[in-house]
Design an enzyme around this catalytic site. Structure first.
Site, mmCIF file in Angstrom:
data_model
loop_
_atom_site.group_PDB
_atom_site.id
_atom_site.type_symbol
_atom_site.label_atom_id
_atom_site.label_comp_id
_atom_site.label_asym_id
_atom_site.label_seq_id
_atom_site.Cartn_x
_atom_site.Cartn_y
_atom_site.Cartn_z
ATOM 1 N N THR A 1 0.679 -1.161 0.078
ATOM 2 C CA THR A 1 0.140 -0.184 0.120
ATOM 3 C C THR A 1 0.827 1.175 -0.164
ATOM 4 O OG1 THR A 1 -2.032 1.042 0.938
ATOM 5 C CG2 THR A 1 -0.048 0.347 2.414
ATOM 6 N N GLN B 1 -0.883 3.736 7.270
ATOM 7 C CA GLN B 1 -0.880 2.851 5.999
ATOM 8 C C GLN B 1 0.690 2.264 6.376
ATOM 9 O OE1 GLN B 1 -2.980 2.474 3.742
ATOM 10 N NE2 GLN B 1 -4.002 3.246 5.252
ATOM 11 N N GLU C 1 -1.866 5.592 -4.717
ATOM 12 C CA GLU C 1 -3.051 4.440 -4.302
ATOM 13 C C GLU C 1 -3.981 5.347 -3.531
ATOM 14 O OE1 GLU C 1 -4.208 0.431 -1.893
ATOM 15 O OE2 GLU C 1 -2.276 1.416 -1.498
ATOM 16 N N HIS C 2 -3.601 6.038 -2.501
ATOM 17 C CA HIS C 2 -4.478 7.034 -1.629
ATOM 18 C C HIS C 2 -3.837 8.371 -1.518
ATOM 19 C CE1 HIS C 2 -4.489 3.016 0.424
ATOM 20 N NE2 HIS C 2 -5.825 3.056 0.246
ATOM 21 N N ASP D 1 -10.760 3.077 3.940
ATOM 22 C CA ASP D 1 -10.475 1.412 4.176
ATOM 23 C C ASP D 1 -11.583 0.712 4.630
ATOM 24 O OD1 ASP D 1 -7.722 1.741 3.177
ATOM 25 O OD2 ASP D 1 -6.889 1.826 5.474
ATOM 26 N N GLU E 1 -8.738 -0.501 -49.071
ATOM 27 C CA GLU E 1 -7.955 -1.491 -48.142
ATOM 28 C C GLU E 1 -7.597 -2.699 -48.827
ATOM 29 O OE1 GLU E 1 -9.867 -1.851 -44.249
ATOM 30 O OE2 GLU E 1 -9.589 0.285 -43.895
ATOM 31 N N HIS F 1 -15.414 -7.682 -48.187
ATOM 32 C CA HIS F 1 -16.063 -6.699 -47.362
ATOM 33 C C HIS F 1 -17.140 -6.032 -48.010
ATOM 34 C CE1 HIS F 1 -12.766 -7.297 -44.742
ATOM 35 N NE2 HIS F 1 -13.294 -6.788 -43.546
#
Length: 436
Positions: free
Chosen positions: A241, A263, A332-333, A366, A420, A425
């Site tokens: 973390t 943390q 992350e935080h 959390d 193309e 197609h």
């Protein structure tokens, strides 16, 4: 204890900011060989491999790899009432926030008789991993299961390591929370072996392969998720973390230090970073970190985290530079504790979850904020997001054209297919109008 990085008086380029970011001296790749061996062992030997790995790595040989229903019911019945109330409230809040993450079906009319419908189809079967090493995470059961259920996933399998203190069973609190959520496919297996079991299935266990593996874990879990990507989907390669706090002179050093320690207690490799314009705040936080590191329960773990290369107090000239540094770090935080946090927020691009103001600590997220705590670590928020209901949904476009609507674009399709050098197609369109 914690290093100081002084960026005052400098104007760093994006590349230089990335180079200045503190990181742990670890790499998921270093665990790849071991993770690959564990996965291959499970693919080859099935249940026998899972049992041997549990005995070697978790120091216990579970009686059952697939948890019997009676163990789940027993865990629910014996769950501490206060914990049950807290879990049920957390479930309620996470369910509310997750519901907002499910996009509505939307049909766009391109022209008369020409429609494209955007729908979000849930994944059918998922494997959710709940770690159980240095700590036990019943909250991670909620964070994994609830958004999957909200998205409409119909088959949820859950894995968590067997616990030596409980005779090889999955931790009873994890079992209880899973039971409260109605999850009954639970396996006592952990680490890379569990990820491999989810990805490839274990026939002699009756465990079918899943389409997606989610959930946090150690470096071996992250390495395993990298290895099975392609065989199955993954949410992210979650690792240790991290928290980054942007603060100015108005921030309370007690709050900031407490949040960094909260943390750091997860793991010796957890990253705790303060980015501030205030040398006085930096000094006060550093002093308080030293005190808290000595008095908290996991003192050695916290001290190792704070003194590691991944943690730092960063001094900057202004909050714009603080935001730029945070974007390079990709936390992350992210906490913003400044006079005008919304002004700082305007400059934030990369973060797993953002906590605004002095009374929105990461601990809130959390557990009981309603947000999800399964978030990208190790700078991965620069290119990925946290877990949510959307993780379990696949956008699909449903195309519906009438014959007349197709006729209006037939010439365009023919021109493009010829350009193309793919004439078949165009022919596939022309054949629908032969004889007209």
């Amino acid at each position: 204890m914690i290093q100081t990085i002084d960026l005052r008086g400098t104007r760093l380029s994006p590349a230089e900011l990335l180079a200045a970011v503190p990181r742990a001296l670890t790499d998921v790749a270093v665990a790849s060989d071991v993770a690959a061996e564990l996965i291959d062992d499970v693919r080859t030997r099935g249940v026998a491999a899972l049992l041997d790995q549990a005995e070697r790595l978790d120091r216990v040989r579970p009686e059952h790899v697939r948890v019997p229903a009676e163990q789940i019911a027993e865990a629910v019945a014996e769950l501490d009432p206060a914990v049950r109330v807290a879990i049920e409230e957390t479930i309620r809040r996470v369910r509310l926030a997750s519901a907002a993450q499910v996009p509505p079906r939307l049909t766009t009319t391109i022209a008369e008789g020409a429609e494209i419908t955007q729908r979000w189809q849930p994944i059918h079967r998922v494997g959710l991993y709940v770690p159980g090493g240095k700590a036990v995470y019943p909250s991670s059961v909620v964070m994994n299961v609830v958004p999957a259920q909200v998205a409409g996933v119909t088959q949820i399998a859950l894995a968590s390591p067997p616990q030596s203190h409980f005779g090889g069973r999955v931790h009873p609190t994890i079992l209880a929370v899973a039971g409260l959520l109605g999850v009954d496919e639970i396996y006592a297996m952990g680490g890379a072996g569990a990820v491999g079991a989810f990805a490839y299935g274990v026939p002699d266990l009756g465990l079918d392969p899943v389409q997606l593996v989610t959930g946090p874990g150690n470096v071996y879990v992250a390495a395993a998720k990298r290895l099975v990507r392609g065989q199955t989907g993954i949410d992210a390669e979650a690792g240790p973390t991290d928290i980054l706090v942007i603060a100015d002179e108005t921030a309370d050093p007690e709050f900031v230090a407490a949040d960094l320690v909260s943390q750091a207690e997860h793991d010796e490799l957890a990253a705790a970073v303060l980015v501030t314009t205030s040398p006085a705040l930096a000094a006060n936080v550093e002093a308080r970190l030293g005190q808290l590191a000595q008095s908290t329960m996991h003192s050695e773990r916290v001290s190792a985290s704070l003194s590691g290369t991944q943690s730092a107090i960063v001094l900057v000239d202004d909050l714009a530079t603080a935001a730029a540094f945070s974007n390079a770090f990709g936390p992350e935080h992210l906490e913003i504790q400044t006079t005008d946090p919304d002004a700082v927020l305007e400059n934030i691009e990369n973060a797993g979850a953002i906590f605004i103001g002095p009374h929105s600590p990461v601990s809130l997220g959390d557990y009981a904020a309603g947000s999800n705590h399964v978030l990208p670590t190790g700078g991965q928020s620069r290119f990925s997001s946290g877990l949510g209901a959307y993780t379990f949904l696949r956008p699909q476009q449903v195309v519906r054209y009438s014959k007349e609507a197709l006729r209006t674009v037939a010439a365009h399709i023919g021109a493009l297919s010829d350009a193309e050098a793919l004439p078949a197609h165009g022919d596939a369109v022309r054949v629908r109008f032969v004889g007209e």
